[in-house]
Design a protein around this motif. Structure first.
Motif, short mmCIF file in Angstrom:
data_model
loop_
_atom_site.label_atom_id
_atom_site.label_comp_id
_atom_site.label_asym_id
_atom_site.label_seq_id
_atom_site.Cartn_x
_atom_site.Cartn_y
_atom_site.Cartn_z
N GLY A 117 -116.22 -30.29 -46.81
CA GLY A 117 -116.99 -31.52 -46.99
C GLY A 117 -117.75 -31.59 -48.29
O GLY A 117 -117.96 -32.68 -48.84
N ASP A 118 -118.16 -30.46 -48.83
CA ASP A 118 -118.90 -30.45 -50.08
C ASP A 118 -117.99 -30.37 -51.31
O ASP A 118 -118.47 -30.41 -52.45
CB ASP A 118 -119.89 -29.28 -50.10
N ASP A 122 -114.54 -38.48 -52.93
CA ASP A 122 -114.98 -39.55 -52.04
C ASP A 122 -113.83 -40.10 -51.19
O ASP A 122 -114.01 -40.38 -50.00
CB ASP A 122 -115.62 -40.68 -52.85
N GLU A 123 -112.67 -40.22 -51.78
CA GLU A 123 -111.51 -40.73 -51.04
C GLU A 123 -111.09 -39.75 -49.95
O GLU A 123 -110.83 -40.14 -48.81
CB GLU A 123 -110.36 -40.98 -52.00
N GLU A 124 -111.01 -38.46 -50.29
CA GLU A 124 -110.65 -37.45 -49.30
C GLU A 124 -111.71 -37.35 -48.22
O GLU A 124 -111.40 -37.16 -47.03
CB GLU A 124 -110.47 -36.10 -49.99
N TRP A 125 -112.97 -37.47 -48.61
CA TRP A 125 -114.05 -37.38 -47.64
C TRP A 125 -113.99 -38.54 -46.64
O TRP A 125 -114.20 -38.34 -45.44
CB TRP A 125 -115.39 -37.37 -48.37
N GLN A 126 -113.71 -39.73 -47.12
CA GLN A 126 -113.58 -40.89 -46.24
C GLN A 126 -112.39 -40.74 -45.29
O GLN A 126 -112.47 -41.14 -44.13
CB GLN A 126 -113.44 -42.16 -47.07
N GLU A 127 -111.32 -40.15 -45.77
CA GLU A 127 -110.17 -39.90 -44.90
C GLU A 127 -110.54 -38.92 -43.78
O GLU A 127 -110.19 -39.12 -42.61
CB GLU A 127 -109.00 -39.36 -45.72
N SER A 128 -111.24 -37.84 -44.14
CA SER A 128 -111.67 -36.87 -43.12
C SER A 128 -112.68 -37.51 -42.16
O SER A 128 -112.67 -37.20 -40.96
CB SER A 128 -112.30 -35.64 -43.80
N LEU A 129 -113.52 -38.39 -42.67
CA LEU A 129 -114.48 -39.07 -41.80
C LEU A 129 -113.76 -39.94 -40.77
O LEU A 129 -114.17 -39.99 -39.60
CB LEU A 129 -115.43 -39.92 -42.65
N GLY A 130 -112.70 -40.62 -41.20
CA GLY A 130 -111.93 -41.42 -40.24
C GLY A 130 -111.30 -40.55 -39.16
O GLY A 130 -111.28 -40.94 -37.98
#
Length: 525
Positions: A117-118, A122-130
């Motif tokens: 996560g760190d 931003d794009e990869e983080w949003q994908e993981s958030l979904g």
């Protein structure tokens, strides 16, 4: 071969139903329950109903969704996608089928939601958030059940102070989705105080570290009679080799702290330092401490100025994070004030619950697949031999039964005899065995029946023997001609084709069942 194929198909179907569905229902059906239910049942016996006297809280930690930082695989590669899918599927099934059936009022996450996560863009983080929202059904959890959700920050979410102190955008990104890193909330009559453990041991001049300690000091000023639970992602300090209790499945991890050479900021730590741990216990005065980070279950007791404090480290909810026995916790927080004579611990009840052992399920699938291959390959060549062995076994059982029957018959014959006392000329007594007298009518009837049976046996044996003698040469000739007419290569091909046909039949029956089970659990509900 057809009967064998049907048998293997049923074995596979039952294995899939258990491993992909029923095993996730076991915690809610048998092995786990709310810790206040036993007290509630005793109260019901006394005529009181305490069903609304507790807030029900489910505690989950360390899902650490796999991403490009988890394995040495290329991003978006097929292997990585498969690993992510089956890890996500396990956690979704565990949450939907093992946790949510308990109908918790609150779900409490103790940190580490993404593996990198760190480090993600931003794009990869949003994908993981979904993916995270989908796995834990967060999009519909509040609307469907009014369940409240609270989040702690973990080191895999914002990093340690050596990283997050220089990356304020990481902190901002986290707080924009999950809320404040330091917070307190009252559930029932219990205060839950969550601290950002990643910043506790940072540089004193760091604004993140000072903000966390300011929060702790402010929280300590509001101390009253309400019991408190301290929430921290990183466990508190304990001496090396401290036992972790009976639920620990891996060796105990001792303290490790790594710092940078330049500014002594923390790069990694297993536990909060001893000094910070003591200050937390003295200021917060918790009745219970909950933590994660370790991925394995651990229960220890800390000694503070105000007495002993129990800490429960909850194991990871994922089967891919080094723990063969994933777990979650059910916590009951009292909804009423403490009565005279009760302690703060009485207001907080906990029960550790274990999830299915996914690794064992996959090992069973592999073993069953190997057994299926061996059986379908050996069965065509040894079907006659196996049938003959089974026939011999049944014959041995029949002979044993007949021998036992003959023993019983001899005992019955003794019962039909009588003994007469005879004295000889010297005055000695002897017992003479004589057959009991029976009526002539009964004896004649018995003789007629026995004769009838004897005639029937003599007449029946001859045609049966003839049939056997007539049929045996045909079988031997048929088998002999078949073996002589086919070459060894053709025989091997014939066996492989029969085995392949059986395997395809088993797969045709069970693959749709497996796909249905996966589709049922993966789609949004």
């Amino acid at each position: 071969m057809w009967n064998l194929t049907v048998f293997l198909s049923l074995v596979w179907a039952l294995s899939l139903l258990y491993g992909e569905w029923f095993t996730y229902l076991v915690p809610s059906l048998w092995t786990c329950s709310w810790p206040h239910l036993q007290r509630q049942s005793s109260s019901l016996l006394n005529g009181a109903d305490n069903s609304s006297n507790y807030v029900k809280i489910a505690v989950v930690t360390d899902p650490q969704l796999m991403d490009r930082t988890s394995l040495p695989l290329a991003p978006k590669s097929l292997a990585l996608e498969i690993a992510q899918f089956y890890t996500d599927l396990y956690m979704r099934r565990a949450f939907l089928l093992s946790v949510l059936p308990f109908k918790p009022d609150v779900v409490l996450f103790l940190g580490d939601y993404f593996d990198g996560g760190d480090k993600l863009s931003d794009e990869e983080w949003q994908e993981s958030l979904g993916r995270f929202r989908h796995i834990f059904n967060l999009n519909t959890l509040w609307e469907a059940s009014n369940t409240r959700v609270y989040y702690l920050s973990g080191n895999h979410d914002i990093g340690y102070t050596a990283f997050n102190s220089h990356k304020p955008e990481i902190i901002k990104r986290y707080e924009g989705e999950f809320g404040a890193r330091n917070f307190n909330v009252t559930l029932g009559k219990v205060d839950f105080i969550a601290v950002d453990a990643q910043t506790l041991d940072g540089h004193p001049r760091s604004h993140l570290t000072s903000a966390t300690w300011n929060f702790v000091e402010n929280a300590s000023k509001d101390i009253d009679s309400t019991p408190r639970v301290l929430l921290t992602h990183i466990p508190l300090y304990r001496p090396d080799w401290t036992p972790c209790g009976p639920h620990r499945s891996s060796p105990v991890i001792n303290q490790r702290i790594y710092r940078t050479n330049r500014d002594q900021e923390i790069v990694y730590q297993n536990y909060i330092t001893k000094n910070s741990s003591n200050i937390l216990l003295d200021l917060i005065k918790p009745a219970l401490v909950l933590s994660g980070h370790d991925h394995d279950q651990c229960t220890v007791t800390h000694m503070s100025k105000h007495g002993a404090v129990m800490e429960h480290t909850v194991g990871t909810v994922s089967w891919q994070q080094g723990n063969l026995y994933p777990s979650f916790m059910l916590l009951s927080a009292s909804n009423s004030t403490l009565s005279d004579g009760s302690t703060p611990e009485d207001a907080i009840l906990t029960h550790l619950c274990f999830l299915p052992m996914q690794t064992h399920i996959y090992l069973w699938y592999l073993s069953l697949f190997a057994m299926t291959l061996v059986i379908v390959l050996l069965w065509p060549a040894n079907e006659v031999l196996i049938s003959r062995k089974l026939g011999d076994l049944m014959g041995s059982i029949r002979n044993l039964y007949n021998s036992l029957s003959s023993v019983v018959k001899e005992k019955n014959e003794d019962e039909n005899c009588e003994y007469e006392e005879i004295w000889d000329a010297e005055g000695s007594m002897h017992l003479i065995k004589k057959t009991k007298k029976v009526s002539s009518i009964v004896s004649n009837e018995r003789n007629s029946v026995e004769r009838g049976n004897a005639v029937m046996r003599s007449k029946a044996r001859k045609p049966m023997g003839a049939e056997v003698d007539a049929s045996t040469p045909d079988v031997s000739i048929h088998i002999g001609t078949a073996r002589t007419n086919k070459s060894k290569a053709k025989m091997i091909i014939w066996r492989l084709l029969k085995a392949l046909r059986a395997i395809l039949a088993v797969a045709a029956f069970n693959v749709p069942i497996y796909v249905l089970l996966v589709f049922k659990d993966w789609v949004d509900k």
